[in-house]
Design an enzyme around this catalytic site. Structure first.
Site, PDB file in Angstrom:
ATOM      1  N   TYR A 121       4.144  -5.982  17.349  1.00 42.96           N
ATOM      2  CA  TYR A 121       4.460  -5.479  16.127  1.00 42.96           C
ATOM      3  C   TYR A 121       5.112  -4.164  16.359  1.00 42.96           C
ATOM      4  O   TYR A 121       6.160  -3.770  15.913  1.00 42.96           O
ATOM      5  CB  TYR A 121       3.154  -4.893  15.495  1.00 42.96           C
ATOM      6  CG  TYR A 121       3.039  -3.724  14.453  1.00 42.96           C
ATOM      7  CD1 TYR A 121       3.928  -4.143  13.258  1.00 42.96           C
ATOM      8  CD2 TYR A 121       2.419  -2.611  14.411  1.00 42.96           C
ATOM      9  CE1 TYR A 121       3.975  -3.041  12.109  1.00 42.96           C
ATOM     10  CE2 TYR A 121       2.531  -1.836  13.295  1.00 42.96           C
ATOM     11  CZ  TYR A 121       3.326  -1.882  12.364  1.00 42.96           C
ATOM     12  OH  TYR A 121       3.475  -0.858  11.546  1.00 42.96           O
ATOM     13  N   GLY A 159      -5.827  -3.971  22.647  1.00 44.98           N
ATOM     14  CA  GLY A 159      -4.676  -3.240  22.126  1.00 44.98           C
ATOM     15  C   GLY A 159      -4.969  -1.814  21.578  1.00 44.98           C
ATOM     16  O   GLY A 159      -4.013  -1.158  21.056  1.00 44.98           O
ATOM     17  N   LYS A 194       8.907  -2.944  15.473  1.00 47.66           N
ATOM     18  CA  LYS A 194       9.695  -1.562  14.851  1.00 47.66           C
ATOM     19  C   LYS A 194      10.588  -0.934  15.637  1.00 47.66           C
ATOM     20  O   LYS A 194      11.582  -0.350  15.401  1.00 47.66           O
ATOM     21  CB  LYS A 194       8.366  -1.015  14.538  1.00 47.66           C
ATOM     22  CG  LYS A 194       7.598  -1.404  13.315  1.00 47.66           C
ATOM     23  CD  LYS A 194       8.087  -1.233  11.993  1.00 47.66           C
ATOM     24  CE  LYS A 194       7.278  -1.803  11.083  1.00 47.66           C
ATOM     25  NZ  LYS A 194       7.763  -1.604   9.572  1.00 47.66           N
ATOM     26  N   TYR A 249       0.893  -1.184  -0.253  1.00 46.50           N
ATOM     27  CA  TYR A 249      -0.026   0.003   0.003  1.00 46.50           C
ATOM     28  C   TYR A 249       0.865   1.314   0.018  1.00 46.50           C
ATOM     29  O   TYR A 249       0.709   2.264  -1.101  1.00 46.50           O
ATOM     30  CB  TYR A 249      -1.069  -0.133   1.238  1.00 46.50           C
ATOM     31  CG  TYR A 249      -1.847   1.157   1.498  1.00 46.50           C
ATOM     32  CD1 TYR A 249      -2.352   1.805   0.531  1.00 46.50           C
ATOM     33  CD2 TYR A 249      -1.954   1.567   2.881  1.00 46.50           C
ATOM     34  CE1 TYR A 249      -3.222   3.024   0.668  1.00 46.50           C
ATOM     35  CE2 TYR A 249      -2.767   2.908   3.376  1.00 46.50           C
ATOM     36  CZ  TYR A 249      -3.179   3.485   2.090  1.00 46.50           C
ATOM     37  OH  TYR A 249      -4.047   4.643   2.463  1.00 46.50           O
ATOM     38  N   ILE A 250       1.643   1.432   0.978  1.00 49.66           N
ATOM     39  CA  ILE A 250       2.376   2.709   1.204  1.00 49.66           C
ATOM     40  C   ILE A 250       3.620   2.726   0.143  1.00 49.66           C
ATOM     41  O   ILE A 250       3.914   3.502  -0.554  1.00 49.66           O
ATOM     42  CB  ILE A 250       2.910   2.954   2.723  1.00 49.66           C
ATOM     43  CG1 ILE A 250       1.664   3.028   3.487  1.00 49.66           C
ATOM     44  CG2 ILE A 250       3.549   4.327   2.698  1.00 49.66           C
ATOM     45  CD1 ILE A 250       2.036   2.919   4.817  1.00 49.66           C
ATOM     46  N   ARG A 305      -8.326   8.828  15.919  1.00 48.45           N
ATOM     47  CA  ARG A 305      -7.038   8.770  15.311  1.00 48.45           C
ATOM     48  C   ARG A 305      -6.785   9.612  14.412  1.00 48.45           C
ATOM     49  O   ARG A 305      -7.462  10.780  13.964  1.00 48.45           O
ATOM     50  CB  ARG A 305      -7.004   7.443  14.301  1.00 48.45           C
ATOM     51  CG  ARG A 305      -7.184   6.228  15.141  1.00 48.45           C
ATOM     52  CD  ARG A 305      -6.006   5.705  16.008  1.00 48.45           C
ATOM     53  NE  ARG A 305      -6.101   4.493  16.666  1.00 48.45           N
ATOM     54  CZ  ARG A 305      -6.789   4.273  17.862  1.00 48.45           C
ATOM     55  NH1 ARG A 305      -6.922   5.533  18.546  1.00 48.45           N
ATOM     56  NH2 ARG A 305      -6.753   3.362  18.427  1.00 48.45           N
TER      57      ARG A 305
END
Ligand code: UFG
Length: 324
Positions: free
Chosen positions: A140, A283, A144, A11-12, A220
């Site tokens: 996740y 989460g 990172k 996607y990005i 968000r």
């Protein structure tokens, strides 16, 4: 410049490849196509390789002279990372180590790395800047953050120049260029809202409406993928004059609740979008909004997609006629 876009079928990464090609850079896409799409590789050559396969990586670098690497390859679903942590540490950490080693062997000294707001864990401030405590609450985010630490060590040991860009909520698409968001198992809010509007996805579930936010739903900070791509290009320029390792938070600095996103999407689509209340998703922090002051002041990053409606509208045009 000659740039290797790892994860450029995703996607990005695909939006990055479009931006680079439009600005006269030479693009090579490296992707294992596990979640990316062959059809999204519309700029530059596709090298099919997996970061967990050092021999394939060696072949991808051999005989080439890349000026820089942009690294978008990752497993990136929070919930999945909790269930399958080994996959996340293997792909995101061990895979990146293989990539860094290939770069070192082949003398490539510049990297722009996709990081995430998930490195911060539960926010302790309304606006999250780079100094916010980094206490990831899922594998996740932890994977990172580990890479960010490895990049600092790589700067000391090998002189690697790197920028980690911590995206908040990537959104939108460039349907006029034939690219957009397409995940086999879609978990993100905007695609799910739009697919509910189109009837191509299930009814929308709103995960929790009892959060300490104005309307009870999570807030968000949505940032357009083209603005993210632009930030990567500025990050490469930044490395010209700033050796070492750096990190920037990328968002618009404004939060929108799940209900506000649904209302905006309803207006864009011209239809009401039914939704049902569901339990909170484990989460999920209540609010995640970026302070991108540092990116503005140091890299000169000024997002062009500052309003939610055009961001959602670009995604709507893509979801009405996805190419893949
Ligand atoms: N949501 C729904 N229904 C859906 C999908 C999402 O209510 O069908 C809600 C989520 O609960 C959340 C908000 O919409 O409150 C946004 O969810 P997304 O899945 O679109 O995005 P996230 O905020 O979970 O993910 C982002 C980044 C990740 C990062 C994470 C950190 O995309 O890279 O924040 O929490 F890890």
């Amino acid at each position: 410049m000659d740039i290797l876009v790892c994860g450029g079928a995703g996607y990005i990464g695909s939006h990055m490849a479009q931006w680079l090609a439009e600005h006269d850079h030479r693009v090579t896409v490296l992707d294992n196509l596990s979640t990316g799409h062959r059809e999204a590789v519309r700029w530059g050559e596709l090298v099919e390789a997996d970061l967990l396969d050092p021999a394939a990586l060696e072949r991808a670098f051999a005989g080439r002279r890349y000026d820089a690497v942009m690294h978008f390859c990752a497993r990136s679903l929070v919930g999945e990372s909790v269930r399958q942590p080994y996959d996340y540490y293997a792909n995101n950490v061990a895979g990146t180590l293989n990539l860094l080693e290939a770069m070192r062997r082949h003398g490539v000294e510049r990297l722009v790395f996709s990081s995430t707001a998930a490195v911060f864990g539960n926010p302790v401030a309304d606006l999250i800047d780079e100094s916010h405590p980094k206490v990831p609450i899922n594998p996740y985010g932890a994977s990172k953050l580990m890479v960010e630490r490895i990049l600092a060590d790589a700067a000391h040991a090998h002189g690697l120049r790197s920028v980690a860009l911590r995206y908040f909520n990537a959104a939108g698409a460039l349907p006029e260029h034939g690219i957009g968001e397409a995940h086999a198992c879609e978990t993100h809010l905007i695609p799910n809202v739009l697919r509910a509007a189109l009837g191509t996805g299930p009814a929308l579930q709103v995960f929790g409406d009892d959060y300490p936010t104005p309307d009870g739903t999570c807030v968000r900070d949505y940032v357009h993928v083209q603005d993210l791509a632009r930030a990567h290009a500025l990050a490469l320029d930044y490395l010209d004059t700033h050796p070492g390792t750096h990190a920037f938070n990328l968002g618009n600095g404004r939060g929108f609740s799940v209900r506000e996103v649904i209302a905006t999407a309803s207006a864009v689509a011209g239809t009401s979008i039914p939704f049902e209340r569901a339990a909170r998703r484990p989460g999920d922090p209540a609010t995640l909004v970026a302070s991108s002051r540092r990116a503005r002041e140091e890299m000169g990053w000024h997002p062009q997609w500052t309003e939610l409606a055009p961001i959602v509208e670009s995604a709507w045009r893509w979801h009405r006629e996805p190419r893949y």
